[in-house]
Design a protein around this motif. Structure first.
Motif, PDB file in Angstrom:
ATOM      1  N   GLN A 318      26.050 -42.767  30.083  1.00 22.66           N
ATOM      2  CA  GLN A 318      25.413 -42.400  31.336  1.00 22.66           C
ATOM      3  C   GLN A 318      26.440 -41.996  32.378  1.00 22.66           C
ATOM      4  OE1 GLN A 318      23.238 -45.994  32.309  1.00 22.66           O
ATOM      5  NE2 GLN A 318      24.778 -46.595  33.832  1.00 22.66           N
ATOM      6  N   VAL A 320      28.390 -42.059  35.639  1.00 23.26           N
ATOM      7  CA  VAL A 320      28.747 -43.138  36.568  1.00 23.26           C
ATOM      8  C   VAL A 320      29.494 -42.616  37.799  1.00 23.26           C
ATOM      9  CG1 VAL A 320      28.800 -44.900  34.763  1.00 23.26           C
ATOM     10  CG2 VAL A 320      30.894 -43.605  35.304  1.00 23.26           C
ATOM     11  N   TYR A 321      29.807 -41.312  37.820  1.00 19.76           N
ATOM     12  CA  TYR A 321      30.569 -40.763  38.940  1.00 19.76           C
ATOM     13  C   TYR A 321      30.298 -39.269  39.012  1.00 19.76           C
ATOM     14  CZ  TYR A 321      34.726 -39.312  41.639  1.00 19.76           C
ATOM     15  OH  TYR A 321      35.580 -38.771  42.566  1.00 19.76           O
ATOM     16  N   TYR A 331      32.103 -34.760  36.571  1.00 17.92           N
ATOM     17  CA  TYR A 331      31.291 -35.922  36.218  1.00 17.92           C
ATOM     18  C   TYR A 331      32.121 -36.890  35.387  1.00 17.92           C
ATOM     19  CZ  TYR A 331      27.231 -33.099  37.544  1.00 17.92           C
ATOM     20  OH  TYR A 331      26.323 -32.329  38.231  1.00 17.92           O
ATOM     21  N   GLU A 334      30.337 -42.850  31.212  1.00 16.25           N
ATOM     22  CA  GLU A 334      30.714 -44.038  30.455  1.00 16.25           C
ATOM     23  C   GLU A 334      29.921 -44.053  29.165  1.00 16.25           C
ATOM     24  OE1 GLU A 334      30.596 -48.901  30.818  1.00 16.25           O
ATOM     25  OE2 GLU A 334      30.801 -47.690  32.649  1.00 16.25           O
ATOM     26  N   ASP A 336      28.590 -45.318  25.445  1.00 18.48           N
ATOM     27  CA  ASP A 336      28.037 -46.604  25.011  1.00 18.48           C
ATOM     28  C   ASP A 336      29.070 -47.459  24.285  1.00 18.48           C
ATOM     29  OD1 ASP A 336      25.611 -45.919  26.107  1.00 18.48           O
ATOM     30  OD2 ASP A 336      24.794 -45.112  24.235  1.00 18.48           O
ATOM     31  N   GLU A 352      22.453 -36.248  37.398  1.00 21.14           N
ATOM     32  CA  GLU A 352      22.290 -37.278  38.412  1.00 21.14           C
ATOM     33  C   GLU A 352      23.080 -38.533  38.045  1.00 21.14           C
ATOM     34  OE1 GLU A 352      20.833 -36.617  41.139  1.00 21.14           O
ATOM     35  OE2 GLU A 352      19.918 -34.703  40.532  1.00 21.14           O
ATOM     36  N   LEU A 353      23.492 -39.283  39.047  1.00 25.45           N
ATOM     37  CA  LEU A 353      24.131 -40.563  38.794  1.00 25.45           C
ATOM     38  C   LEU A 353      23.180 -41.470  38.016  1.00 25.45           C
ATOM     39  CD1 LEU A 353      25.963 -41.372  42.152  1.00 25.45           C
ATOM     40  CD2 LEU A 353      27.008 -40.896  39.933  1.00 25.45           C
ATOM     41  N   ASP A 354      23.725 -42.188  37.063  1.00 27.73           N
ATOM     42  CA  ASP A 354      22.987 -43.119  36.187  1.00 27.73           C
ATOM     43  C   ASP A 354      22.115 -42.405  35.163  1.00 27.73           C
ATOM     44  OD1 ASP A 354      24.076 -45.323  37.534  1.00 27.73           O
ATOM     45  OD2 ASP A 354      22.494 -45.245  39.044  1.00 27.73           O
ATOM     46  N   GLU A 355      22.171 -41.072  35.150  1.00 31.71           N
ATOM     47  CA  GLU A 355      21.378 -40.338  34.163  1.00 31.71           C
ATOM     48  C   GLU A 355      21.984 -40.501  32.771  1.00 31.71           C
ATOM     49  OE1 GLU A 355      19.488 -35.861  33.494  1.00 31.71           O
ATOM     50  OE2 GLU A 355      20.896 -36.232  35.141  1.00 31.71           O
ATOM     51  N   ARG A 356      21.132 -40.676  31.766  1.00 32.49           N
ATOM     52  CA  ARG A 356      21.572 -40.752  30.378  1.00 32.49           C
ATOM     53  C   ARG A 356      21.867 -39.344  29.877  1.00 32.49           C
ATOM     54  NH1 ARG A 356      23.347 -44.995  27.831  1.00 32.49           N
ATOM     55  NH2 ARG A 356      22.259 -44.469  25.885  1.00 32.49           N
TER      56      ARG A 356
END
Length: 376
Positions: A318, A320-321, A331, A334, A336, A352-356
């Motif tokens: 996902q 994270v930045y 981008y 991180e 898995d 988007e941030l936190d997007e998988r």
């Protein structure tokens, strides 16, 4: 051992492959200490006739000290320095700076404020015949594009024009070597880029051998024929800008020359298995058969990988930045498995941030690599 140690060190300067130019400067085991503090433990380097070589490294790594040793502004505590077939330091010899036939361009340009541009350029030509001196000055003013500003004083010139005068003054006596100490640091960002190209053109046109010092990676890569990356008084790698960027010999070099992510994987025959899928051995630089079955880390730059929105089992991690850079967006993903990978996308591709996301290796060149766990 890093991937760089698998290379043939003599093959990294394509512009010099057809003929071996004369070595005009050679540092052999040079050391410098101030009291109990060792700045340069032991440094060896050679510079070729007509090239621009840049000493690149972080503040305090010893690059400016090296320049001062070459100029004769410092005495080495060990080793020797040879310039144009003669020793200027070491072997019980020390030639003072004014006798070394070396020109220096300082950060602040150091122009004489009470002299015009023409008079500044002529300053080092006192021993020349008047007609020869005047012709040389006019030739250099034309070379640096200031023929119409010869009667202007430094405070009447822009920063870029002052730099050109300083450059012309340094090369006027036809020195064996030109040294540039952070030559663009006092210019604003836009002018800095313009002046890099201009200074390179002037130096090449004048046929001068030059050594530049900077901590700016982009500057070093854009102006140089070769780059010497320094860290803690040691040269970690010397090579063409393309070679040191694409095939760094250490993780320090990889990280200092731009964004560097490391993708862990295991070598299996004709490929390396990673969290992002298989990377073919043919797409990895110098990966010998002896590494079959071992863990390695692939160096991936932000433009070597691409991230896509994904769900479920298709996703690898996902976001994270996110950093917006205008034409592009950086981008940080991180994965898995714990690895962190940076991706550079066009500004129109929005994640988007936190997007998988799913991440794929899309490099169109060979990737460098390092043994797993190696940190330098």
């Amino acid at each position: 051992m890093s991937n760089g140690e698998l290379l043939t060190s003599t093959a990294d300067e394509p512009s010099f492959e057809t003929a071996t130019p004369e070595t005009v400067l050679e540092l052999d085991g040079v050391a410098k200490r101030y009291g109990s503090e060792t700045i340069i433990p032991e440094l060896s380097l050679s510079v070729r006739d007509g090239e621009i070589l840049t000493l690149l490294g972080p503040s305090g790594c010893g690059k400016t000290t090296t320049l001062r040793l070459i100029a004769g502004l410092e005495r080495p505590n060990g080793g020797s320095i040879r310039l144009q077939n003669g020793f200027v330091a070491g072997n019980e010899t020390f030639v003072p700076p004014e006798e070394r036939d070396v020109g220096v361009v300082f950060q602040e340009f150091a122009l004489f404020p009470h002299l015009t541009a023409r008079e500044n350029v002529a300053f080092g030509l006192d021993g020349w015949e008047p007609e020869e001196r005047d012709a040389r000055v006019e030739e250099l003013l034309e070379l640096v594009g200031l023929e119409e500003h010869g009667d202007h004083y430094p405070d009447e010139l822009s920063g870029g024009q002052q730099q050109r005068v300083a450059l012309a003054r340094s090369i006027a006596p036809e020195p064996d070597m030109l040294l540039l100490d952070e030559p663009f640091s006092n210019l604003d960002v836009d002018l800095r880029v313009e002046m890099r190209e201009e200074v390179r053109r002037i130096i090449k046109k004048a046929g001068v051998t030059a050594i530049s010092v900077t901590h700016d990676q982009e500057e070093a890569l854009s102006i140089s024929d070769r780059v010497a990356v320094m860290n803690d008084g040691v040269i970690e790698q010397v090579g063409t800008p393309e070679r040191v960027f694409q095939q760094p010999k250490s993780r320090f070099v990889a990280g200092f020359l731009g964004h560097a992510s490391f993708l862990s994987g295991q070598v299996h025959g004709d490929h390396v298995e990673t969290a992002l899928g298989r990377v073919l051995r043919d797409d990895i630089h110098g990966l010998a058969q002896q590494y079959d079955g071992t863990e390695i880390d692939l160096l991936v730059r932000p433009d070597d990988v691409t991230a896509y929105p994904a769900d479920g089992t298709e996703a690898d991690g996902q976001v994270v930045y996110r950093r917006y850079l205008g034409p592009t967006v950086l981008y940080r993903v991180e994965l898995d498995d714990g690895d962190v990978i940076e991706c550079m996308h066009n500004h129109s591709d929005r994640l988007e941030l936190d997007e998988r996301v799913a991440v794929r290796v899309t490099a169109d060149h060979e990737l460098a690599w390092f043994p797993a766990g190696q940190r330098d």
